[in-house]
Design an enzyme around this catalytic site. Structure first.
Site, mmCIF file in Angstrom:
data_model
loop_
_atom_site.group_PDB
_atom_site.id
_atom_site.type_symbol
_atom_site.label_atom_id
_atom_site.label_comp_id
_atom_site.label_asym_id
_atom_site.label_seq_id
_atom_site.Cartn_x
_atom_site.Cartn_y
_atom_site.Cartn_z
ATOM 1 N N SER A 190 25.599 -38.789 36.049
ATOM 2 C CA SER A 190 25.330 -37.950 34.878
ATOM 3 C C SER A 190 26.348 -36.817 34.869
ATOM 4 O O SER A 190 27.103 -36.638 35.826
ATOM 5 C CB SER A 190 23.899 -37.401 34.905
ATOM 6 N N ASP A 242 27.348 -44.357 42.149
ATOM 7 C CA ASP A 242 26.362 -43.353 41.741
ATOM 8 C C ASP A 242 25.789 -42.654 42.965
ATOM 9 O O ASP A 242 24.963 -43.212 43.693
ATOM 10 C CB ASP A 242 25.250 -44.034 40.941
ATOM 11 N N TRP A 285 22.072 -28.506 35.781
ATOM 12 C CA TRP A 285 20.869 -27.776 35.385
ATOM 13 C C TRP A 285 20.112 -27.267 36.607
ATOM 14 O O TRP A 285 20.227 -27.821 37.708
ATOM 15 C CB TRP A 285 19.948 -28.638 34.520
#
Length: 507
Positions: A136, A314, A140
């Site tokens: 991604s 990933d 955050w």
């Protein structure tokens, strides 16, 4: 102003009321930029004068968009306020001794399922434990307004003097869980200071209870970043914290941590660290700039072979993840049983006759032995082995190479050259003197030979070989009694943590 010519850099310096015209060679220019303009540039940016980025090399300089009188005025103001401005040079690393070429970020290992690092936001800094996720692109942290985030560090914008409200709504969905909130802007410390970073201040985070991390740093490309934000790692390149748009990942195994030999992992922004891998790095082109996606020429396991495998790397997924078609073939070859959550397991931990997983990437073979792709879970009823792979709906992908892969292969993410790189990871860095691999069947058994010379060394080696053969026969490959092979329910499988969207429906 700074002006760039074809063969030389013309620099006009204005000091008090007199102007000094100098022609500098590249070496002096680079030294001059670091000692003068790098500092002034940061101060101007904090005062929002709209100055463009100043990089390390002379050919990458940008002229300062204001006239001579303004420059004199602002320079005097900057010099008067130098002691009041917190400035971190782009050449500093996490320990303040770097050269701008790389920034190391140490990681912690949580039972081989998650790897965390530290990141700070705001002035003064508020420190968070974060996952670094190549699946991604958004960064955050939980907001002070998040009621479901108790027990975690929460970002309080009222305590930061560099906070800038943005207010745009942000919703992120991952393979497991989701987060909603608003976009905010602040300074982030990650191996150095990165100004004006736009990140998610999340007011609602699903499945936050019991997690070991506070937030997430996305390491994929800007094309999949929601809200049109610039990924943090690219902002580090823009502001000169690292010299190249690349980073690499090394992850440890808990069996090495138990012996106290290594840190949990290392994320290196910039050039790869040669102490963390063996031999050469083999590169393969990226298919596109969204996820870190590339072709695996051939995947082989026993009598099953698949060509033209589409894969992504990933770091936010704990295990390997395969499409349902590929996973069914792998289960058939390995002859394992399936749990309720589709984890493949064996009630007896005997991997002696299991085949290797062979990945051919860019013409180079990468071999994962059963010791690499089988996970062992100990319980009161004995040991149970699980396949370090799950099945999922992953769109047009065939396989996701998560942490199970990265523990074996040092992985390089090179956006500048649009390629991925892999090399053999050091089990215990540095790589100059790697230890022999452990016996998988008895993780506590290691053979150590003292130093010697001549015939003493030869005899020692022969005795060690005989002892190893005897120990492996009596301990390592001893069959578990039939009573443990009865059809009893398998112990709970280790829950894989998938922080990235790459293993979910967003692919």
């Amino acid at each position: 102003p700074l002006q760039i010519g074809c063969s030389r850099l013309r620099v006009e310096l204005h000091k008090k009321d007199a102007s000094i015209d100098q022609q500098l060679d590249p070496v002096r220019v680079e030294s001059f930029v670091h000692s003068k303009y790098a500092v002034f540039h940061k101060i101007y940016k904090e005062e929002k004068f709209g100055v463009q980025e100043t990089h390390e090399t002379a050919t990458q300089l940008r002229w300062l968009p204001f006239g001579r009188s303004k420059m004199r005025e602002r320079r005097r103001k900057a010099e008067a306020n130098l002691k009041q401005v917190q400035f971190v040079s782009p050449a500093l690393t996490v320990n303040g001794t770097g050269n701008g070429r790389s920034v190391p970020v140490p990681l912690s290992n949580f039972v081989d399922m998650q790897y965390f690092g530290k990141m700070s936001i705001g002035t003064p800094p508020q420190t968070f434990t974060v996952i670094f996720d190549t699946g991604s692109s958004n960064t955050w942290v939980p907001s002070i307004k998040c009621r479901a985030c108790s027990g975690h560090v929460r970002y309080d914008p009222s305590k930061s003097s560099t906070y800038v409200p943005r207010g745009e709504y942000l919703e992120l969905k991952y393979g497991k869980g989701s987060a909603t909130g608003v976009l905010s802007e602040d300074t982030i410390i990650l191996g150095g200071r990165v100004d004006h970073v736009v990140f998610g201040e999340m007011t609602n985070v699903a499945d936050m209870d019991g997690s070991e991390y506070d937030g997430l740093v996305g390491l994929a490309f800007e094309t999949i970043a929601l809200g049109g934000v610039r990924p943090l790692w690219l902002s580090m390149v823009d502001q000169g914290l690292i010299s190249q748009s690349m980073f690499s990942m090394w992850l440890s195994h808990r069996r090495d941590l138990q012996r106290g030999d290594s840190t949990g992992g290392m994320l290196t922004f910039g050039e790869p660290d040669p102490e963390l891998y063996e031999g050469d790095i083999f590169y393969v082109p990226l298919l596109m700039e969204n996820y870190w996606m590339f072709y695996v020429d051939t995947f082989n396991l026993g009598n099953y072979t698949k060509e033209g495998v589409v894969a992504i790397s990933d770091t936010g997924t704990s295990l390997l993840v395969a499409s349902q078609e590929v996973f069914a073939e792998i289960v058939s070859v390995l002859g394992c049983k399936l749990t309720d959550n589709k984890m493949c397991y064996w009630p007896r931990c005997n991997t002696r006759y299991m085949p290797d997983m062979i990945f051919v990437i860019g013409g180079q073979e990468f071999v994962m032995t059963p010791m690499d792709y089988v996970l062992r879970a100990d319980s009161d009823r004995g040991a149970t082995c699980y396949l370090g792979m799950q099945s999922a709906e992953i769109g047009n992908l065939d396989i996701i190479l998560g942490d199970v892969w990265i523990r074996k292969f040092y992985t390089v993410y090179d956006a500048g050259r649009q390629r991925m790189g892999h090399a053999i990871s050091c089990r215990v860095p540095p790589c100059q003197h790697p230890r022999p691999p452990p016996d998988f069947h008895d993780g506590s058994f290691y053979l150590g030979l003292g130093s010697g010379a001549g015939i003493g060394l030869v005899v020692g080696v022969l005795v060690a070989v005989l002892l190893m053969r005897d120990v492996r026969r009596r301990r390592g490959y001893k069959e578990v009694p039939d009573a443990q092979d009865s059809e009893t329910p398998a112990p709970p499988a280790p829950e894989a943590q998938e922080a990235s969207s790459s293993s979910g429906a967003n692919v």
